[in-house]
Design an enzyme around this catalytic site. Structure first.
Site, PDB file in Angstrom:
ATOM      1  CG  ASN A 185      85.180  27.195 -61.054  1.00 45.49           C
ATOM      2  OD1 ASN A 185      84.862  26.079 -60.668  1.00 45.49           O
ATOM      3  ND2 ASN A 185      85.379  27.487 -62.336  1.00 45.49           N
TER       4      ASN A 185
ATOM      5  CG  HIS B 264      93.580  23.231 -67.341  1.00 49.84           C
ATOM      6  ND1 HIS B 264      93.966  24.430 -67.870  1.00 49.84           N
ATOM      7  CD2 HIS B 264      93.569  22.347 -68.363  1.00 49.84           C
ATOM      8  CE1 HIS B 264      94.182  24.274 -69.177  1.00 49.84           C
ATOM      9  NE2 HIS B 264      93.953  23.015 -69.497  1.00 49.84           N
TER      10      HIS B 264
ATOM     11  NE  ARG C 258     104.666  36.509 -68.253  1.00 45.16           N
ATOM     12  CZ  ARG C 258     103.376  36.211 -68.473  1.00 45.16           C
ATOM     13  NH1 ARG C 258     102.609  35.763 -67.530  1.00 45.16           N
ATOM     14  NH2 ARG C 258     102.868  36.371 -69.653  1.00 45.16           N
TER      15      ARG C 258
ATOM     16  CD  GLU D 252     105.181  19.958 -66.859  1.00 48.34           C
ATOM     17  OE1 GLU D 252     104.717  19.453 -67.887  1.00 48.34           O
ATOM     18  OE2 GLU D 252     105.564  19.297 -65.872  1.00 48.34           O
ATOM     19  CG  LEU D 253     100.716  26.676 -68.185  1.00 51.48           C
ATOM     20  CD1 LEU D 253     100.456  27.721 -67.123  1.00 51.48           C
ATOM     21  CD2 LEU D 253     100.733  27.317 -69.564  1.00 51.48           C
TER      22      LEU D 253
ATOM     23  NE  ARG E 278      99.312  38.279 -66.667  1.00 51.80           N
ATOM     24  CZ  ARG E 278      99.718  38.623 -67.882  1.00 51.80           C
ATOM     25  NH1 ARG E 278      98.853  38.649 -68.884  1.00 51.80           N
ATOM     26  NH2 ARG E 278     100.968  38.923 -68.116  1.00 51.80           N
TER      27      ARG E 278
ATOM     28  CG  ASN F  83      94.637  26.072 -62.312  1.00 50.47           C
ATOM     29  OD1 ASN F  83      93.825  27.000 -62.287  1.00 50.47           O
ATOM     30  ND2 ASN F  83      95.051  25.527 -63.443  1.00 50.47           N
TER      31      ASN F  83
HETATM   32  N1  NHR Z   1     101.359  29.091 -63.401  1.00 53.12           N
HETATM   33  C1  NHR Z   1     102.146  28.041 -63.244  1.00 53.12           C
HETATM   34  N2  NHR Z   1     103.431  28.273 -63.046  1.00 53.12           N
HETATM   35  N3  NHR Z   1     101.699  26.763 -63.291  1.00 53.12           N
HETATM   36  C2  NHR Z   1     100.410  26.525 -63.539  1.00 53.12           C
HETATM   37  O1  NHR Z   1      99.990  25.272 -63.582  1.00 53.12           O
HETATM   38  C3  NHR Z   1      99.516  27.605 -63.741  1.00 53.12           C
HETATM   39  C4  NHR Z   1     100.048  28.901 -63.651  1.00 53.12           C
HETATM   40  C5  NHR Z   1      99.226  30.017 -63.860  1.00 53.12           C
HETATM   41  C6  NHR Z   1      97.901  29.859 -64.184  1.00 53.12           C
HETATM   42  C7  NHR Z   1      95.983  28.423 -64.826  1.00 53.12           C
HETATM   43  C8  NHR Z   1      96.057  27.980 -66.313  1.00 53.12           C
HETATM   44  C9  NHR Z   1      94.810  27.226 -66.731  1.00 53.12           C
HETATM   45  O2  NHR Z   1      94.180  26.565 -65.896  1.00 53.12           O
HETATM   46  C10 NHR Z   1      97.373  28.574 -64.317  1.00 53.12           C
HETATM   47  C11 NHR Z   1      98.167  27.445 -64.064  1.00 53.12           C
HETATM   48  C12 NHR Z   1      96.786  31.264 -68.025  1.00 53.12           C
HETATM   49  C13 NHR Z   1      97.483  30.863 -69.154  1.00 53.12           C
HETATM   50  C14 NHR Z   1      98.037  31.893 -70.116  1.00 53.12           C
HETATM   51  O3  NHR Z   1      98.558  31.530 -71.157  1.00 53.12           O
HETATM   52  C15 NHR Z   1      97.698  29.517 -69.318  1.00 53.12           C
HETATM   53  C16 NHR Z   1      97.229  28.599 -68.404  1.00 53.12           C
HETATM   54  C17 NHR Z   1      96.514  29.005 -67.272  1.00 53.12           C
HETATM   55  C18 NHR Z   1      96.299  30.354 -67.095  1.00 53.12           C
HETATM   56  N4  NHR Z   1      97.956  33.194 -69.813  1.00 53.12           N
HETATM   57  C19 NHR Z   1      98.460  34.316 -70.602  1.00 53.12           C
HETATM   58  C20 NHR Z   1      99.754  34.884 -69.992  1.00 53.12           C
HETATM   59  O4  NHR Z   1     100.548  35.456 -70.773  1.00 53.12           O
HETATM   60  C21 NHR Z   1      97.495  35.462 -70.648  1.00 53.12           C
HETATM   61  C22 NHR Z   1      96.165  35.083 -71.243  1.00 53.12           C
HETATM   62  C23 NHR Z   1      95.080  36.117 -70.975  1.00 53.12           C
HETATM   63  O5  NHR Z   1      95.292  37.101 -70.230  1.00 53.12           O
HETATM   64  O6  NHR Z   1      93.979  35.912 -71.501  1.00 53.12           O
HETATM   65  O7  NHR Z   1      99.948  34.817 -68.754  1.00 53.12           O
HETATM   66  O8  NHR Z   1      94.472  27.238 -67.923  1.00 53.12           O
HETATM   67  C1  GAR Z   2      86.643  27.992 -65.825  1.00 53.84           C
HETATM   68  O1  GAR Z   2      86.135  27.156 -66.832  1.00 53.84           O
HETATM   69  C2  GAR Z   2      88.055  27.592 -65.483  1.00 53.84           C
HETATM   70  O2  GAR Z   2      88.266  26.205 -65.515  1.00 53.84           O
HETATM   71  C3  GAR Z   2      88.800  28.265 -66.581  1.00 53.84           C
HETATM   72  O3  GAR Z   2      88.172  29.508 -66.779  1.00 53.84           O
HETATM   73  C4  GAR Z   2      86.817  29.424 -66.362  1.00 53.84           C
HETATM   74  C5  GAR Z   2      86.590  30.451 -65.280  1.00 53.84           C
HETATM   75  O4  GAR Z   2      85.239  30.554 -65.000  1.00 53.84           O
HETATM   76  N1  GAR Z   2      90.168  28.475 -66.231  1.00 53.84           N
HETATM   77  C6  GAR Z   2      91.090  28.714 -67.116  1.00 53.84           C
HETATM   78  O5  GAR Z   2      90.889  28.665 -68.311  1.00 53.84           O
HETATM   79  C7  GAR Z   2      92.428  29.076 -66.539  1.00 53.84           C
HETATM   80  N2  GAR Z   2      93.294  29.437 -67.577  1.00 53.84           N
HETATM   81  P1  GAR Z   2      84.731  31.343 -63.722  1.00 53.84           P
HETATM   82  O6  GAR Z   2      85.445  32.687 -63.694  1.00 53.84           O
HETATM   83  O7  GAR Z   2      83.260  31.479 -63.960  1.00 53.84           O
HETATM   84  O8  GAR Z   2      85.054  30.508 -62.515  1.00 53.84           O
END
Ligand code: NHR
Ligand code: GAR
Length: 223
Positions: free
Chosen positions: A19, A114, A70, A148-149, A96, A112
């Site tokens: 991306n 997702h 964190r 909110e995540l 994260r 972001n």
């Molecule tokens: N933070 C907030 N407050 N709000 C959002 O909407 C966020 C965010 C941080 C990241 C990306 C998200 C996704 O697109 C994102 C959106 C990581 C996790 C997670 O559980 C969940 C959602 C997203 C990114 N992370 C673990 C943690 O403990 C670690 C997982 C790992 O390292 O593999 O942070 O999906």
């Molecule tokens: C993408 O599919 C993105 O939507 C997803 O991880 C991939 C990253 O690919 N994001 C998440 O899952 C955030 N939690 P990239 O590193 O090749 O862009």
């Protein structure tokens, strides 16, 4: 239309950075008037850092494992980001969860992507969960980040059909192709000063995006 002032972008990555690459390419093709001021990763081994280096973009690893909480990681991350004075912070495969204090600091200035049709499947392992649930469609959503995540207002969505033969990897690859189209589009709108978060909604040209028919339709049907 008067040309907008060049926007400064900071991109956060954790992984391969495809991306990020689509954003680097869109900048190079002048799809929007912006420059990537820095790429930052919590993972020192992220492929995205290499892609940035190849594009002569400042790239920095800030390893979350070297912080004791964190909160302290997020404080260091926001100090680093702010040193580049960005107009927009872009999460591109950033893995994260961010603290409310961090998110509030960039409210309306952080996006972001997702890999699901939000509000369905927030969190991790979205494609696996969608296949296991027998869904017929999957996709990706660009949204403004709120505390909110994966719960912030949606900007643009792309949908793809799930084939009976799809597994997690094949579905992820299909969706990723669309991610590379919709993320630069959302950034383009932001850079043209057409996109805002207002009253908890994403607005394009002062109209909530829900009313533009872009969300809940596939990219082929949007502008
Ligand atoms: N933070 C907030 N407050 N709000 C959002 O909407 C966020 C965010 C941080 C990241 C990306 C998200 C996704 O697109 C994102 C959106 C990581 C996790 C997670 O559980 C969940 C959602 C997203 C990114 N992370 C673990 C943690 O403990 C670690 C997982 C790992 O390292 O593999 O942070 O999906
Ligand atoms: C993408 O599919 C993105 O939507 C997803 O991880 C991939 C990253 O690919 N994001 C998440 O899952 C955030 N939690 P990239 O590193 O090749 O862009």
């Amino acid at each position: 239309m008067t040309p907008s002032v060049q926007k400064r972008l900071v991109v956060l990555v954790s992984g391969g950075g495809s991306n990020l690459q689509s954003i680097i390419d869109a900048c190079a093709q002048q799809s929007f008037n912006a420059k990537i001021s820095a790429v930052i990763s919590n993972n020192p081994d992220a492929g995205g850092l290499e892609r940035a280096a190849k594009g002569n973009i400042p790239n920095i690893a800030l390893d979350h494992r070297t912080f004791e909480s964190r909160e302290s990681f997020d404080q260091a991350l926001s100090d680093l980001i702010d040193s580049f004075a960005p107009d927009l912070v872009i999460l591109a495969g950033f893995m994260r969860i961010l603290t409310p204090r961090f998110v509030d600091h960039y409210l309306g200035k952080m996006m972001n992507i997702h890999p699901s049709l939000l509000p369905a499947y927030p969190g991790l392992h979205t494609h696996r969960r969608a296949i296991e649930a027998g869904e017929k469609e999957a996709g990706a959503t660009v949204h403004f980040v709120t505390p909110e995540l994966d719960g912030g207002p949606a900007i643009i969505q792309a949908r793809v059909a799930i084939a009976a033969s799809d597994n997690e990897a094949s579905l992820a690859a299909k969706v990723l192709i669309h991610e590379h189209q919709i993320y630069p589009k959302a950034i383009e709108w932001f850079c043209e000063d057409r996109l805002q978060m207002r009253s908890g909604l994403a607005e394009l040209d002062n109209t909530p995006l829900e009313n533009h028919g872009i969300i809940h339709k596939s990219i082929e049907h949007s502008d």
